[in-house]
Design a protein around this motif. Structure first.
Motif, PDB file in Angstrom:
ATOM      1  N   LEU A   8       0.783  -1.021  -0.136  1.00 29.36           N
ATOM      2  CA  LEU A   8      -0.023  -0.098   0.087  1.00 29.36           C
ATOM      3  C   LEU A   8       0.758   1.240   0.020  1.00 29.36           C
ATOM      4  CD1 LEU A   8      -2.718  -0.942   2.664  1.00 29.36           C
ATOM      5  CD2 LEU A   8      -2.840  -1.424   0.063  1.00 29.36           C
ATOM      6  N   LEU A   9       0.764   2.072  -1.027  1.00 26.75           N
ATOM      7  CA  LEU A   9       1.763   3.119  -1.125  1.00 26.75           C
ATOM      8  C   LEU A   9       0.508   4.388  -0.931  1.00 26.75           C
ATOM      9  CD1 LEU A   9       3.773   2.536  -4.205  1.00 26.75           C
ATOM     10  CD2 LEU A   9       4.533   2.052  -1.722  1.00 26.75           C
ATOM     11  N   ASN A  10      -0.690   4.116  -0.535  1.00 25.76           N
ATOM     12  CA  ASN A  10      -1.571   5.182   0.123  1.00 25.76           C
ATOM     13  C   ASN A  10      -1.285   5.660   1.352  1.00 25.76           C
ATOM     14  OD1 ASN A  10      -2.501   2.336   0.060  1.00 25.76           O
ATOM     15  ND2 ASN A  10      -3.698   3.349   1.556  1.00 25.76           N
ATOM     16  N   PRO A  11      -1.470   6.858   1.807  1.00 23.00           N
ATOM     17  CA  PRO A  11      -1.250   7.354   3.061  1.00 23.00           C
ATOM     18  C   PRO A  11      -1.893   6.561   4.469  1.00 23.00           C
ATOM     19  CG  PRO A  11      -2.527   8.857   2.047  1.00 23.00           C
ATOM     20  CD  PRO A  11      -2.457   7.673   1.103  1.00 23.00           C
ATOM     21  N   GLY A  12      -2.141   5.343   4.415  1.00 20.59           N
ATOM     22  CA  GLY A  12      -2.769   4.799   5.552  1.00 20.59           C
ATOM     23  C   GLY A  12      -4.099   4.203   5.012  1.00 20.59           C
ATOM     24  N   PRO A  13      -4.953   3.093   5.462  1.00 21.01           N
ATOM     25  CA  PRO A  13      -3.988   2.082   6.426  1.00 21.01           C
ATOM     26  C   PRO A  13      -2.752   1.916   5.454  1.00 21.01           C
ATOM     27  CG  PRO A  13      -6.189   1.476   6.093  1.00 21.01           C
ATOM     28  CD  PRO A  13      -5.926   2.744   5.312  1.00 21.01           C
ATOM     29  N   ALA A  14      -1.660   1.661   6.542  1.00 19.20           N
ATOM     30  CA  ALA A  14      -0.383   1.204   5.647  1.00 19.20           C
ATOM     31  C   ALA A  14      -0.130  -0.239   5.743  1.00 19.20           C
ATOM     32  CB  ALA A  14       0.737   1.497   6.742  1.00 19.20           C
ATOM     33  N   THR A  15       0.662  -0.963   5.004  1.00 15.86           N
ATOM     34  CA  THR A  15       1.040  -2.198   4.807  1.00 15.86           C
ATOM     35  C   THR A  15       1.520  -2.883   6.152  1.00 15.86           C
ATOM     36  OG1 THR A  15       1.935  -1.722   2.535  1.00 15.86           O
ATOM     37  CG2 THR A  15       2.403  -3.892   3.375  1.00 15.86           C
ATOM     38  N   THR A  16       0.766  -3.989   6.451  1.00 17.87           N
ATOM     39  CA  THR A  16       1.298  -4.740   7.913  1.00 17.87           C
ATOM     40  C   THR A  16       2.079  -5.932   7.565  1.00 17.87           C
ATOM     41  OG1 THR A  16      -0.663  -5.778   7.451  1.00 17.87           O
ATOM     42  CG2 THR A  16      -0.565  -3.766   9.089  1.00 17.87           C
ATOM     43  N   ILE A  56      -1.858   2.769  -5.266  1.00 17.43           N
ATOM     44  CA  ILE A  56      -1.387   4.384  -4.967  1.00 17.43           C
ATOM     45  C   ILE A  56      -2.613   5.000  -4.823  1.00 17.43           C
ATOM     46  CG2 ILE A  56       0.719   4.156  -6.386  1.00 17.43           C
ATOM     47  CD1 ILE A  56      -1.017   5.823  -8.751  1.00 17.43           C
ATOM     48  N   TYR A  57      -2.666   6.438  -4.544  1.00 21.44           N
ATOM     49  CA  TYR A  57      -3.586   7.479  -4.131  1.00 21.44           C
ATOM     50  C   TYR A  57      -3.637   8.653  -5.036  1.00 21.44           C
ATOM     51  CZ  TYR A  57      -6.769   8.068   0.041  1.00 21.44           C
ATOM     52  OH  TYR A  57      -7.907   8.332   0.625  1.00 21.44           O
ATOM     53  N   ASN A 102      -3.573  19.248  -9.516  1.00 20.56           N
ATOM     54  CA  ASN A 102      -3.727  17.904  -9.510  1.00 20.56           C
ATOM     55  C   ASN A 102      -2.465  17.010  -9.435  1.00 20.56           C
ATOM     56  OD1 ASN A 102      -6.356  18.003 -10.428  1.00 20.56           O
ATOM     57  ND2 ASN A 102      -5.983  18.206 -12.398  1.00 20.56           N
ATOM     58  N   THR A 103      -2.462  16.469  -8.381  1.00 17.96           N
ATOM     59  CA  THR A 103      -1.370  15.480  -8.053  1.00 17.96           C
ATOM     60  C   THR A 103      -1.843  13.789  -8.041  1.00 17.96           C
ATOM     61  OG1 THR A 103      -1.590  15.788  -5.682  1.00 17.96           O
ATOM     62  CG2 THR A 103      -0.307  17.338  -6.709  1.00 17.96           C
ATOM     63  N   PHE A 104      -0.878  13.111  -7.978  1.00 19.70           N
ATOM     64  CA  PHE A 104      -0.916  11.831  -7.379  1.00 19.70           C
ATOM     65  C   PHE A 104       0.031  11.875  -6.267  1.00 19.70           C
ATOM     66  CE2 PHE A 104       2.207  10.869 -10.670  1.00 19.70           C
ATOM     67  CZ  PHE A 104       2.984  10.234 -10.105  1.00 19.70           C
ATOM     68  N   ARG A 105      -0.348  10.942  -5.282  1.00 16.60           N
ATOM     69  CA  ARG A 105       0.684  10.744  -3.981  1.00 16.60           C
ATOM     70  C   ARG A 105       1.133   9.422  -3.777  1.00 16.60           C
ATOM     71  NH1 ARG A 105      -2.662  13.221   0.705  1.00 16.60           N
ATOM     72  NH2 ARG A 105      -4.452  12.137  -0.203  1.00 16.60           N
ATOM     73  N   ILE A 106       2.602   9.346  -3.387  1.00 14.93           N
ATOM     74  CA  ILE A 106       2.909   8.008  -3.108  1.00 14.93           C
ATOM     75  C   ILE A 106       3.557   8.193  -1.792  1.00 14.93           C
ATOM     76  CG2 ILE A 106       4.991   6.517  -3.890  1.00 14.93           C
ATOM     77  CD1 ILE A 106       2.986   6.847  -5.875  1.00 14.93           C
ATOM     78  N   ALA A 107       2.837   7.219  -0.855  1.00 12.63           N
ATOM     79  CA  ALA A 107       3.395   7.167   0.663  1.00 12.63           C
ATOM     80  C   ALA A 107       4.523   6.266   0.697  1.00 12.63           C
ATOM     81  CB  ALA A 107       2.321   7.099   1.371  1.00 12.63           C
TER      82      ALA A 107
END
Ligand SMILES: *Cc1c(COP(=O)(O)O)cnc(C)c1O
Length: 619
Positions: A253-261, A571-572, A580-585
């Motif tokens: 998960l490169l979204n800003p949470g929930p994060a990879t566990t 991604i998010y 306009n952006t895309f975000r990589i956490a």
């Protein structure tokens, strides 16, 4: 819940000859990792909080291992040459607080064995297997109820064995006391091994020790070269296969949470049903609260109040609980989360002003001070890390300004906590919020507020303007009862416990370094591709990166998302109105190598975008 494990590792390992003259047997490597280290990793993954290793021969090897894994405590048996495993266990006794797992140091084993012991309802259990054909068997005799009757290497003494001793047992404190009593009863017993003492406790001391047999259990003791060879060729492949079967398909998960566990955090949720009003569960919550506090402050001065809710719930608990009727609040808004805090202030009818600042440039502290000077504010609300853009606000500078004017400081640290080392006292912050599913790397469902105790005490007489989310009520009730007022997310707490154990093993400092290493790989790739970032590098958190969308008319977020998703990366999109952006956490259980793989995919995507080819989204 078993919290401690003891590994008896004092022995000379003389059957290996030269190999173990200068090194303990446990340090013989299996695919590049010492077997005792593999055992330590398995114990941590099984939720063991502390591992006591009784050392002797070449004890410095274990002391070194303890530096790498802070959960290890080593205790040296100075008389290791003249004693056996009971002598080593004896030096560990002062540190054993309750029921524990006892392991030998020279084992490779399938971690399912630990689960078998943890799940067995009896408190004294020896793990046993069917025939190992190892030529070094220790046979166990038991009665029809599986209670241990005898232990021997001599098959003739035990014609119908109940199983073979593996070298992993679960032992209660009272049984340990009886084993020790027996051991000390005669100097002739100086060379006693622990299995004989267990047997004595079972037969003569009224402790029922059960033999739990797993017929086809994959394990091996490694005592000499031929056992090592057999273990590597026959047993190790079976252990690896079992582990592979139990691993859960990886999604990064490169979204800003929930994060990879981690898988161990996922599996920690699978527990026996329990009523959360049982004291055992209260102890678990109390432990979580104290350890969450300890990561950022002294639990004597600060406390953690937990709710079943998301991070926004924790934010709302702070905003709606700590401002008195005549309080006046300044909310810093430089992104969606600051904006959200202002909305909460409005809903709860607080008297507040908003300090607006750019979403991608640092806050002007002089301007902020002007505003603070101009009116009698009592509380300052801000966001440590604006996840909207990846902009990191200078929390310490802001708090010292606020303190200069006597304000109570309240920060959303949801996406900063446990990903950036911080000391709340040093920062000068009174309340911070976070959640179980971001950098602490647990499951979603627990929002918490870490409070300076004196600041929390000061809120107790504020007329209540919320119900479920009242900080003081939740705190006071928990202090009195060790329970939350309403049903907590039980399984999420078990996962949080495991996530905290793993955070302590990694340390927040090392976690921040790992996150930063991932971020650097991403930034390098973004620059190479000629893409632009919204926030200047020096103002970024290293936890999430907002990237301006490529100008190509063929780009759409959906295309990029779907392309990445089929490679198991999520991604998010960006969250800013007109930009306009895309975000990589890069928070959560992810490794730099995985970020490299993602970057390769991003490069492929960009080259296909400019070449005019069609993206192949089918797998
Ligand atoms: C993730 C996040 C929150 C909380 O979001 P929830 O969806 O409620 O968990 C709050 N503030 C910040 C800065 C965040 O990154």
């Amino acid at each position: 819940m078993i919290k401690q494990a003891v590994i008896v590792a004092g022995g000379l390992g003389s059957r290996f000859g030269d190999k173990t003259k200068l090194m303990p047997k446990g340090f013989i490597e299996i695919e590049g990792v010492p077997m005792v280290e593999r055992s330590v990793q398995k114990l941590i993954q099984a939720g063991i909080e502390e591992i006591i290793i009784g050392t002797g021969h070449c004890s410095e090897y274990y002391d070194k291992l303890a530096e790498k894994y802070h959960v290890i405590k080593t205790v040296r048996n100075d008389n290791y040459a003249n004693t056996s495993s009971m002598g080593t266990l004896e030096v560990c006794v002062p540190y054993i607080k309750g029921d524990f797992l006892l392991l030998e140091s020279d084992l490779i084993y399938d971690s399912v064995g630990l689960k078998v012991l943890q799940n067995d309802s009896h408190s004294n259990v020896i793990l046993a297997s069917g025939k190992s054909n190892s030529h070094d068997e220790v046979y166990l005799a038991a009665d029809e109820n599986c209670v241990l009757l005898n232990v021997s290497k001599n098959k003739e003494c035990i014609p119908n064995p109940a199983g073979e001793l593996v070298g992993i047992s679960k032992i209660s404190k009272s049984c340990l006391d009886k084993m020790m009593e027996y051991y000390k009863s005669s100097p002739d017993l100086i060379k006693l091994d622990y299995e004989s003492a267990l047997c004595e406790a079972s037969i003569h001391q009224g402790e029922n020790v059960y033999v739990h047999k797993v017929e086809y259990y994959a394990w091996s003791e490694i005592d000499d070269e031929s056992m090592l060879h057999r273990a590597l060729t026959q047993i190790w492949p079976r252990i690896k296969e079992n582990e592979e079967i139990h691993s859960i398909r990886r999604e990064v998960l490169l979204n800003p949470g929930p994060a990879t566990t981690s898988d161990s955090v996922k599996y920690a949720q699978v527990q026996s049903d329990i009523c959360p009003r049982e004291s055992e569960f209260g102890d678990l919550m109390e432990w979580c609260a104290t350890e969450l506090t300890r990561l950022v402050a002294d639990p004597e001065e600060y406390t953690t109040v937990m709710f079943g809710c998301s991070g926004t719930g924790a934010d709302e608990a702070m905003v709606s609980s700590v401002v008195p009727e005549d309080g006046k609040v300044l909310v810093i808004d430089n992104g969606s989360y600051g904006n959200r805090m202002a909305k909460m202030a409005a809903v709860h009818k607080l008297d507040f002003d908003v300090f607006e600042s750019s979403t991608y440039e640092p806050i002007d502290l002089n301007k902020l001070e002007e505003v603070l000077k101009s009116k009698k504010y009592t509380h300052l609300v801000g966001v440590y890390h604006e996840t909207t853009t990846g902009l990191l606000n200078p929390i310490k500078e802001i708090c010292s300004l606020a303190k200069k004017y006597g304000l109570v400081t309240i920060f959303d640290a949801v996406s900063a906590y446990a990903g950036i080392p911080m000391d709340l006292k040093d920062i000068g912050v009174d309340f911070i919020s976070s959640t179980s599913n971001k950098n602490i790397q647990g499951m979603a469902g627990i929002g918490f507020v870490i409070c300076k105790k004196s600041a929390l005490e000061a809120t107790k007489n504020i007329p209540i303007r919320n119900f479920y989310l009242n900080l003081w009520a939740q705190y006071e009730y928990f202090q009195k009862t060790h329970q939350t007022r309403f049903t907590p997310p039980v399984q999420t707490f078990y996962a949080l416990r495991q996530a905290i154990i793993e955070t302590k093993v990694e340390t927040v400092e090392k976690r921040a370094e790992r996150y930063t290493a991932c971020w650097k790989i991403l930034v390098e790739c973004v620059k190479k591709l000629g893409l632009e970032m919204l926030v200047k590098e020096e103002n970024q958190s290293h936890l999430i990166t907002a990237i301006l969308e490529p100008k190509s008319p063929r780009y759409s977020f959906e295309k990029l998302h779907n392309f990445a998703k089929k490679e198991q990366f999520t991604i998010y999109p960006g969250k800013l109105g007109n930009i306009n952006t895309f975000r990589i956490a890069n928070i959560g259980d992810i490794q730099p190598e995985e970020m490299k793989v993602f970057c390769n995919h991003l490069e492929t995507f960009m080259s296909v975008l400019s070449s005019g080819d069609e993206l192949n989204l089918k797998k």
